[in-house]
Write a protein that holds these residues in place. Structure first.
Motif, mmCIF file in Angstrom:
data_model
loop_
_atom_site.group_PDB
_atom_site.id
_atom_site.type_symbol
_atom_site.label_atom_id
_atom_site.label_comp_id
_atom_site.label_asym_id
_atom_site.label_seq_id
_atom_site.Cartn_x
_atom_site.Cartn_y
_atom_site.Cartn_z
ATOM 1 N N TYR A 72 0.820 -1.225 0.000
ATOM 2 C CA TYR A 72 0.000 0.000 0.000
ATOM 3 C C TYR A 72 0.849 1.267 0.000
ATOM 4 O O TYR A 72 0.339 2.360 0.189
ATOM 5 C CB TYR A 72 -0.924 0.007 1.229
ATOM 6 N N TRP A 116 0.269 -9.839 3.080
ATOM 7 C CA TRP A 116 -1.150 -9.501 3.282
ATOM 8 C C TRP A 116 -1.996 -10.770 3.544
ATOM 9 O O TRP A 116 -2.012 -11.689 2.754
ATOM 10 C CB TRP A 116 -1.613 -8.768 2.041
ATOM 11 N N ARG A 422 -8.439 0.571 2.495
ATOM 12 C CA ARG A 422 -7.585 -0.010 1.474
ATOM 13 C C ARG A 422 -6.122 0.370 1.707
ATOM 14 O O ARG A 422 -5.225 -0.453 1.585
ATOM 15 C CB ARG A 422 -8.050 0.490 0.105
ATOM 16 N N ASN A 423 -5.883 1.627 2.045
ATOM 17 C CA ASN A 423 -4.525 2.098 2.327
ATOM 18 C C ASN A 423 -4.493 2.632 3.753
ATOM 19 O O ASN A 423 -5.504 2.639 4.428
ATOM 20 C CB ASN A 423 -4.150 3.216 1.352
#
Ligand SMILES: *[C@@H]1O[C@H](CO)[C@@H](O)[C@H](O)[C@H]1NC(C)=O
Ligand SMILES: *[C@@H]1O[C@H](CO)[C@@H](O)[C@H](O)[C@H]1NC(C)=O
Ligand SMILES: *[C@@H]1O[C@H](CO)[C@@H](O)[C@H](O)[C@H]1NC(C)=O
Ligand SMILES: *[C@@H]1O[C@H](CO)[C@@H](O)[C@H](O)[C@H]1NC(C)=O
Ligand SMILES: *[C@@H]1O[C@H](CO)[C@@H](O)[C@H](O)[C@H]1NC(C)=O
Ligand SMILES: *[C@@H]1O[C@H](CO)[C@@H](O)[C@H](O)[C@H]1NC(C)=O
Length: 559
Positions: A72, A116, A422-423
């Motif tokens: 990310y 992840w 998401r980030n």
């Protein structure tokens, strides 16, 4: 007409915004006066460690490997040297660190491949064997071997796994191998080190338990049973699995109620303490599994694929199953509040801590709301079912998707992470990325119990704890006349924590043959070590002594 429709649309937009941005009301559960006084305490250890703790593993030198994902962009923790990666973005930051419990300090570690939603387990000599992840990380095995100095770092083996492992679960086996089960689009299992010959085995159960569009079978719950089989739970179903002969021994009843229990309808699961105080025959040792929380069918689609998002109420139920009974059935109970993404941790005294998570929605980016701030204590041995749950003191920091927690050797619980975006997003209106590290101190750490708290002085072991061998522990009870004649000695395997799954977590209650008094405050207990590697797979364990519900600081033993 047209104007009316326009107004309607405006209202719709307004309500969309309202529900997107204004609907969070984190849950502070009502507590009785007794619970207010005895609910434990919180301690903010670090306002920021620079990364969000998605995965955590305690090592036998009381250091904790913490890591996130690597895809990310830069984190808030720099790498000391110019160790940069130029993958999707140019990145000189760390996505992993080593936290030292005693000094409350940390140093960055170097991760190259993407971890992840990966999995892990310690091996028999205490190295972290960490598997899978995303993209180029999906077949990687990464090893972290603890050291005394500051030289140890990750060693990555780029393509070891036979199958991609993203959202899989690991368990160490009696022979010291590690089994790696499932993952997204991986209806198989494999071993580390690799099985000679055939390396990957199909498990149809994993395909059968996958819900179309929702999955609800990722990060399956694994528990190694003393009879040498593996309990595997996914979605709502569970099996007893013989991983030596690669066959299903039996299937258990489906957990009652419609609720789904595995990612993204994430619940949690724990193997209740295994008692070795009576039965010696491992085939006769009783084992019981407890599963709590999750989400009803359709909850993930409503949160992730509906506009505006709909955050369905989470599951409120727990089920207990005596997996070693010939014909077991689930016994259902109700938590004080619904919970998705709970972590379930064994405390040294045998109680279960249910911590982190939310009361609406599911796992996934932006897919949950209403954090539950109070942990819950569950006392499995309390005979009165109405008194088994207790509401504990709340944190102020929501721990949502991508948070983790684990038990430390001093009896505290370490909590980190939460990043439902998401980030990294520090300006998100709800649940901004959390880089802090906290400790929860259960009530047994209150100063009022210090008089009865045992401390282990010596353990008479010539090196490792051997299967079936007795050993002596000398200990001190500080308050004069407070020893009640009994202590319990427990081994706790340190778990790999991520996504509400505490891989390898287990507690063994050892047999204490006798206790003799040595002096005014000192005593000696003769204890039987665990009988074999089926009850206690080889490796490092925290050995706690518990007196009047209050645990000592654990010492590490190698079985
Ligand atoms: C992380 O770094 C970003 C960018 O420098 C900064 O805006 C943010 O406040 C930092 N967050 C924390 C928790 O330190
Ligand atoms: C990173 O890689 C890209 C594509 O290969 C390249 O254009 C860029 O210059 C690299 N950046 C650095 C800082 O090396
Ligand atoms: C555990 O892993 C380390 C690192 O690969 C290795 O050196 C050690 O031999 C392993 N221990 C066992 C018992 O396999
Ligand atoms: C242990 O129990 C199993 C199952 O009841 C039995 O078949 C076995 O003979 C027992 N083993 C010993 C050593 O007693
Ligand atoms: C959370 O779930 C409860 C119970 O189903 C429901 O009444 C409530 O409206 C939900 N809250 C949100 C913000 O969706
Ligand atoms: C952070 O979240 C907010 C919504 O709360 C969003 O508007 C913003 O674009 C996000 N920032 C980043 C960097 O993703």
């Amino acid at each position: 007409m047209k104007e009316g429709r326009f107004k309607k649309n405006l209202y719709a937009v307004f309500f969309t915004f309202f529900f997107f941005f204004c609907s969070t009301s984190d849950l502070l559960l009502p507590r009785s006066p007794l619970e207010m006084l005895t609910g434990g305490r919180w301690d903010l250890l670090q306002p920021s460690i620079g990364i969000s703790a998605m995965h955590m593993q305690l090592l036998h030198n009381n250091k904790v490997v913490i890591f996130d994902r690597t895809d990310y962009g830069p984190s808030n923790l720099s790498l000391p040297s110019q160790t940069c990666r130029n993958a999707t973005v140019f990145d000189c930051s760390a996505h992993s660190l080593l936290y030292d419990v005693a000094s409350n300090t940390f140093r960055p570690l170097t991760l190259r491949s993407d971890t992840w939603c990966s999995s892990g387990s310690l091996n028999a000599s205490g190295s972290l064997i960490q598997t899978g992840g995303y993209g180029v990380g999906e077949r990687v095995v990464r090893i972290f071997t603890p050291c005394d100095g500051v030289s140890c770092d990750w060693v990555e083996n780029r393509a070891y796994l036979s199958s991609r492992r993203w959202y899989s679960t690991n368990q160490i086996l009696p022979d010291g191998r590690i089994i790696i089960v499932g993952g997204r689009r991986a209806f198989t299992y494999e071993f580390y080190p690799k099985n000679p010959g055939k390396s990957v085995f199909i498990l149809r159960f994993l395909a059968e338990t996958r819900d179309p569009n929702e999955e609800n079978n990722l990060y399956p719950f694994l528990h190694l049973l003393p009879d040498g089989n593996l309990f595997i739970f996914a979605n709502r179903r569970s099996i007893l699995f013989d991983f030596v002969n690669h066959r299903i021994v039996k299937e258990f009843p489906v957990i009652p109620g419609g609720d789904k229990r595995n990612y993204p309808s994430t619940g949690s699961s724990v193997l209740l303490p295994l008692s070795l105080t009576g039965e010696n025959n491992r085939s006769k040792i009783a084992a019981e599994v407890m599963v709590c929380g999750g989400a009803p069918p359709g909850a993930f689609l409503k949160a992730a694929r509906t506009i505006p998002k709909v955050f369905v109420g989470a599951s409120r139920t727990c089920g207990r199953l005596k997996v070693t009974d010939p014909n077991p059935s689930w016994v259902m109970e109700q938590m004080p509040a619904p919970r998705v993404m709970p972590d379930m941790l064994l405390l040294p005294n045998g109680d279960i801590l249910i911590i982190n998570g939310a009361s609406n929605g599911t796992a996934g980016w932006e897919d949950a709301t209403n954090a539950v701030l109070n942990p819950i204590l569950y006392m499995p041995d309390e005979p009165d079912p109405t008194r088994r749950f207790e509401i504990l003191a709340p944190t102020r920091i929501p721990r949502m998707y991508h948070s983790a927690s684990l038990l430390l050797a001093d009896g505290r619980v370490l909590i980190g992470g939460s990043n439902p975006h998401r980030n990294y997003n520090f300006t998100a209106r709800h649940y901004p990325t959390e880089l802090s590290l906290e400790a929860y101190l259960p009530r047994y750490l209150d100063p009022q119990y210090s008089g009865v708290r045992p401390s282990i002085v010596t353990v008479e072991l010539a090196g490792n704890m051997l299967y079936g061998k007795s050993f002596a522990v000398t200990f001190v009870i500080p308050a004069f006349g407070m020893f009640d004649g009994r202590v319990s000695v427990r081994l706790v395997a340190p778990s790999f924590s991520t996504h509400s799954t505490a891989m390898n977590q287990r507690m063994l209650v050892l047999r204490v043959r006798r206790v003799v008094q040595l002096s005014v405050f000192a005593y000696k207990a003769d204890v039987d070590g665990p009988t074999n590697s089926y009850v206690a797979p080889p490796g490092y364990y925290m050995m706690f002594m518990v007196h009047r519900g209050t645990p000592s600081v654990a010492i590490w033993v190698k079985v």
